[in-house]
Design an enzyme around this catalytic site. Structure first.
Site, mmCIF file in Angstrom:
data_model
loop_
_atom_site.group_PDB
_atom_site.id
_atom_site.type_symbol
_atom_site.label_atom_id
_atom_site.label_comp_id
_atom_site.label_asym_id
_atom_site.label_seq_id
_atom_site.Cartn_x
_atom_site.Cartn_y
_atom_site.Cartn_z
ATOM 1 N N TYR A 172 38.984 44.789 45.250
ATOM 2 C CA TYR A 172 40.331 44.199 45.120
ATOM 3 C C TYR A 172 40.963 44.412 43.732
ATOM 4 O O TYR A 172 40.320 44.879 42.830
ATOM 5 C CB TYR A 172 40.398 42.763 45.616
ATOM 6 C CG TYR A 172 39.569 41.657 45.015
ATOM 7 C CD1 TYR A 172 38.931 41.749 43.804
ATOM 8 C CD2 TYR A 172 39.463 40.442 45.718
ATOM 9 C CE1 TYR A 172 38.219 40.676 43.296
ATOM 10 C CE2 TYR A 172 38.742 39.369 45.221
ATOM 11 C CZ TYR A 172 38.129 39.489 44.007
ATOM 12 O OH TYR A 172 37.437 38.432 43.522
ATOM 13 N N GLU A 173 42.215 44.121 43.645
ATOM 14 C CA GLU A 173 43.021 44.436 42.445
ATOM 15 C C GLU A 173 42.995 45.935 42.143
ATOM 16 O O GLU A 173 42.994 46.332 40.962
ATOM 17 C CB GLU A 173 42.536 43.644 41.230
ATOM 18 C CG GLU A 173 42.985 42.204 41.185
ATOM 19 C CD GLU A 173 44.503 42.043 41.223
ATOM 20 O OE1 GLU A 173 44.945 41.127 41.920
ATOM 21 O OE2 GLU A 173 45.236 42.838 40.605
#
Lengths: 593, 593
Positions: free
Chosen positions: A441-442
């Site tokens: 994620y990110e």
């Protein structure tokens, strides 16, 4: 049970990341050494005594959804309130909105501790702090006045709504739409997925930041706008009023971070409110939403990197404690009666030292990145630009290297526990599960590598990167100049690794300059790993060279030597992969058809 | 959904492991090429169509315990019966007991497929086959007569009872005790943990093989005896009679393989039977139990290695299928409309090719090991001893390398899926969880490394190892002699890796000869990895050199080249770790106090 390594953290901040010099130069206002120690010590206490004990129940019970309401694990809402009341949410926010205006370095150091305590718990507050940053930088005065004080105090939490089923790494294709209304507000319609803490029972209100597209917006990423959409519309007196037309439709069933609700959010289907459409307010300008998001993207990526450090630290502590007490077999040279603790077996010692080395390397890199962020605010002009570039350059490495380290170290942690590692009650397995989301994620670590190679290496025509390599070479030279034999082959090994970094950097620069984009991208991930290992070797040497007067210098030298002689030699193979990988990947491409 | 790679498996057996030459030389009785194909094809169908569809429900529902009875997941008992009725349990058993007497190579090839379908399901039958081996080799005529036919047919399953809370890697300290009775039977008392399929609802009876200690036994591993303890005592007509005094007390809550019941077994506490004590029969001689177990230990370790291959294959298939259909962004050179499939991104292609290369390398190593087992039975005298040594040498590498590959490839598989990889329903996360036990059980990979370095390298005074390296060098030379430019730098890279293997081997031999046990053990794990990578590089080259006439030679050359230029360069760093690691570990040892 996790115990925050406050001394190690403080040492790394001061002597590796640069907080010590910054304080000495008065870069951070009236922040004192004593205050730094007091903050870290109290954060360590909270993480160890309050958060960590609730990690397991959070994992076991997870978050649950009923009638669009999410129930977090037992004890978590109270834990969150205690955390917010401790002022931890407002550490870096501007005093203007009730924040404490402290350096980002303290934010990442405390963030590490919260995440070691429980990553599933800590991810929520992380996102609020990101939302505060975006709103502070781009929100209207009115929006800031209404929302920021409560978000800074932690009375309300924020959430970040980017991803849609067909728009993950590529946000340009998102479909959530926004319609203008005459009163200056907007109505939002659409579905967002993977929304962390999109709904929960921690706070009375939740402030969603939502990316959406206006009807007349240009296609792609230049047609995305950012909106603030509160769960409850805010009354004139600042209290939560009518329910807005947004709700949590379902929760994901995930591999890890079970306590963290991962929501599918539905905007504007008419479930709440008088007419369909979630009421939203524009943040920044129309069609400039992605730029607003990027304001906080670097910090969010660094925060995820901290999760990798945090998991690695927790896994190392747990494995080391087990290896000290579990006895099995007789290690060579063991003189005691009966079986030896498994830490005495050279192979187990190697695993534990590898865990320590990688954890400390990832910590140093992430803290150094935070230091660069702080320095970019504490300086002006060319100096500020230099530090902003440095932060920019280090961010993808910090995010990817630290999160890969989180996975690798958590996996080693399971291995050190043997059969007990596979039993959930031991807790090592939870870290292995939780760790796995951070490289994703990110921005996946592959996306980070693309960012590093195509956008960060070219900063200042390559001068930023060249400057960093020169600094790292300086560290290697200082090791050589120390003439301390305890460093073993550190100086030579580090120099060789920095040669690899230089050669790979040059090759990539040439490939990009010649328009060979695919070639450069084929080597981006090995390059990113090489970069992280080189920083690890150099920063552990910097730590070992420091005179902290705490009687642990010989241990730092030993860890530095172990790292130089066991971990960083991998860079030669990585450089190889960068340089020769593209052709072999292209040749083998038909295997994937 | 998993589809058994029957062609790839058949190719590897024939052209890499040596089944083709063995068949041509008539080594395996009247086994024909056609029969091999028929078996593999039918096994592939069963694994893909029958087992794989029940993997997810097995993971989700797991095995449950109530009143000492274990319920396996819905559909699993019927699946097991269909599998046994298909004759799959009796593939390699002696025709004397109803087996088909087929080569071990076919066993491991089918084992790979069952485990790709569902590792949690396949682990049960694996253990029965191990029990059959031990009983066949060491059981009395009477025990064989009563138990073997039913265990070979699969009507009854077996279980292996070794581990106790304080006796895992070190079985010498086990406490379970056995008492002699006048009628020649024994009574067993004690607790065993981590007993896979110790209790279940697949079969009417379960035949436990149990290690225990007689009252007058010598201390340590020379005082352990092996017993057969049936769940139900067997009547004169061969049917299950009275319940024996053994039961499953609890199930472990595990990271993965949820469908597989992992039992704590209580022997002789009086819950069943007239007087406390589980009735057991001695297998082999008193105090020689560990030797009996070692009969099957190599095969069991190889079987666990197959689990690594199986998980890697399943993870690769899943990731590749996803990468072909998921679109995101535009890869360099992408000419299609809209977003490109993510497999077009060089970084994703690299991950997938790495998964393919490691899977194929692990498969080749495990099959080659099985081939050596077969040849040790199909030959006599010095030749048989050579092949037995070869199997012995390859076993720890096959077990450790393939299981590490299972974890690494499953982790890459999650990464390729991005956010979807973290969602349990996708299935990639299950593979990541299941994979993690294989480097631990049947001897941790650290134990394998000790075995490799201290017991296997010295075989025939090092001549067995030297002979293998010479064979591998021959492959590298053949690549060079082929003058086929499609191999890229394969010949040189492989030669360099074999130099690393040679240098590390020499260093370890010297260390052991000089009595520097701790130094050798400190390098054992990096050495084992180096060994696996060298075999991977060489066996993929052997595959690429083969003339199978199936039109896929160019693909094999491309994968070989990718492996040579991207994967095996790591061996230089590993050799380094072997050679210099011990001193730096010793110097850093105080960090672990």
């Amino acid at each position: 049970m996790y115990k925050a390594p406050v001394e190690e953290i403080a040492f790394t901040l001061r002597h590796v990341a640069g907080l010590g010099a910054g304080l000495a130069e008065g870069r951070f206002g009236d922040l004192s050494d004593d205050l730094v120690d007091a903050i870290l010590s109290e954060a360590g206490r909270f993480a160890s005594d309050e958060i960590a004990p609730l990690a397991e129940i959070g994992d076991r019970q997870g978050a649950t959804l009923k009638d669009a309401a999410v129930t977090t694990p037992p004890g978590w809402p109270a834990l969150y309130r205690a955390w917010a009341e401790g002022g931890w949410n407002s550490l870096t926010a501007s005093p203007e909105h009730g924040g404490q205006g402290l350096p980002h370095m303290l934010h990442v150091a405390t963030m590490e501790m919260w995440n070691s305590g429980s990553m599933a718990f800590a991810i929520g507050p992380t996102l609020t702090i990101g939302a505060v940053e975006a709103l502070s930088a781009h929100g209207s005065a009115r929006l800031k006045e209404v929302y920021l004080p409560k978000m800074v105090s932690g009375e309300w939490m924020g959430s970040m709504n980017l991803t849609e089923p067909h728009a993950g790494s590529d946000l340009g294709v998102m479909k959530t739409r926004a319609e203008r209304r005459d009163d200056g507000t907007y109505r939002i319609f659409g579905q967002k997925i993977f929304i962390t803490y999109g709904e929960h029972d921690f706070t009375d209100n939740i402030v969603h930041l939502v990316l959406a597209r206006l009807p007349d917006a240009p296609a792609g990423t230049r047609g995305i706008s950012l909106f603030l959409v509160p769960k409850f519309l805010v009354e004139a007196d600042g209290s939560p009023g009518a329910r807005n037309d947004v709700f949590c439709h379902s929760l994901e069933h995930k591999l890890g971070i079970h306590g963290s609700p991962t929501c599918t959010m539905i905007y504007g289907d008419g479930r709440f409110g008088e007419e369909p459409g979630a009421v939203g307010w524009l943040i920044g300008e129309e069609n400039k939403g992605l730029a607003c998001m990027f304001t906080m993207m670097n910090n969010a990526r660094l925060a995820v990197g901290m999760q990798g450090v945090a998991i690695a630290e927790a896994a190392t502590q747990k494995a080391l404690a087990y290896a000290r007490q579990r006895t099995q077999g007789r290690a060579p040279g063991w003189q005691g009666p009966g079986m030896s603790p498994i830490v005495e077996h050279p192979d187990v010692a190697r695993m534990l030292l590898t865990m320590k080395a990688l954890t400390q390397g990832a910590r140093a890199i992430t803290y150094a990145c935070a230091h660069a962020v702080d320095m970019s605010h504490a300086t002006a002009g060319d100096e500020a630009r230099h530090w902003a570039e440095r932060a920019s350059l280090l961010t993808p490495v910090a995010k990817s290297f630290a999160t890969d380290v989180g996975v690798d170290v958590a996996s080693l942690g399971v291995q050190v526990h043997g059969g007990m590692g596979f039993i959930e009650e031991t807790g090592a397995a939870r870290l292995y599960r939780d760790a796995r989301i951070a490289p994703i994620y990110e921005g996946t670590n592959g996306i980070q590598a693309i960012d590093l190679v195509t956008r960060k290496l070219p900063l200042s025509d390559g001068a930023q990167m060249a400057g960093l390599v020169a600094e790292l070479r300086g560290i290697a030279e200082s090791v050589g100049a120390s003439n301390d034999t305890a460093f073993g082959e550190t100086a030579a090994r580090l120099a060789s690794t920095l040669d690899d970094l230089q050669a790979a950097t040059d090759w990539l620069s040439t490939a990009l300059a010649e328009g060979r984009q695919a070639d450069a991208l084929a080597g981006a991930t090995p390059y990113q790993r090489l970069f992280g290992l080189a920083l690890t070797g150099a920063y552990l040497a910097k730590a070992a060279l420091a005179e902290a007067g705490d009687g642990r210098k010989h241990e730092r030298i030993a860890l530095c030597r172990f790292t130089a002689e066991n971990i960083i030699a991998e860079t030669a193979a990585l450089k190889d992969r960068v340089v020769t990988g593209a052709a072999s990947i292209a040749a083998a491409r038909t295997l994937l058809d």
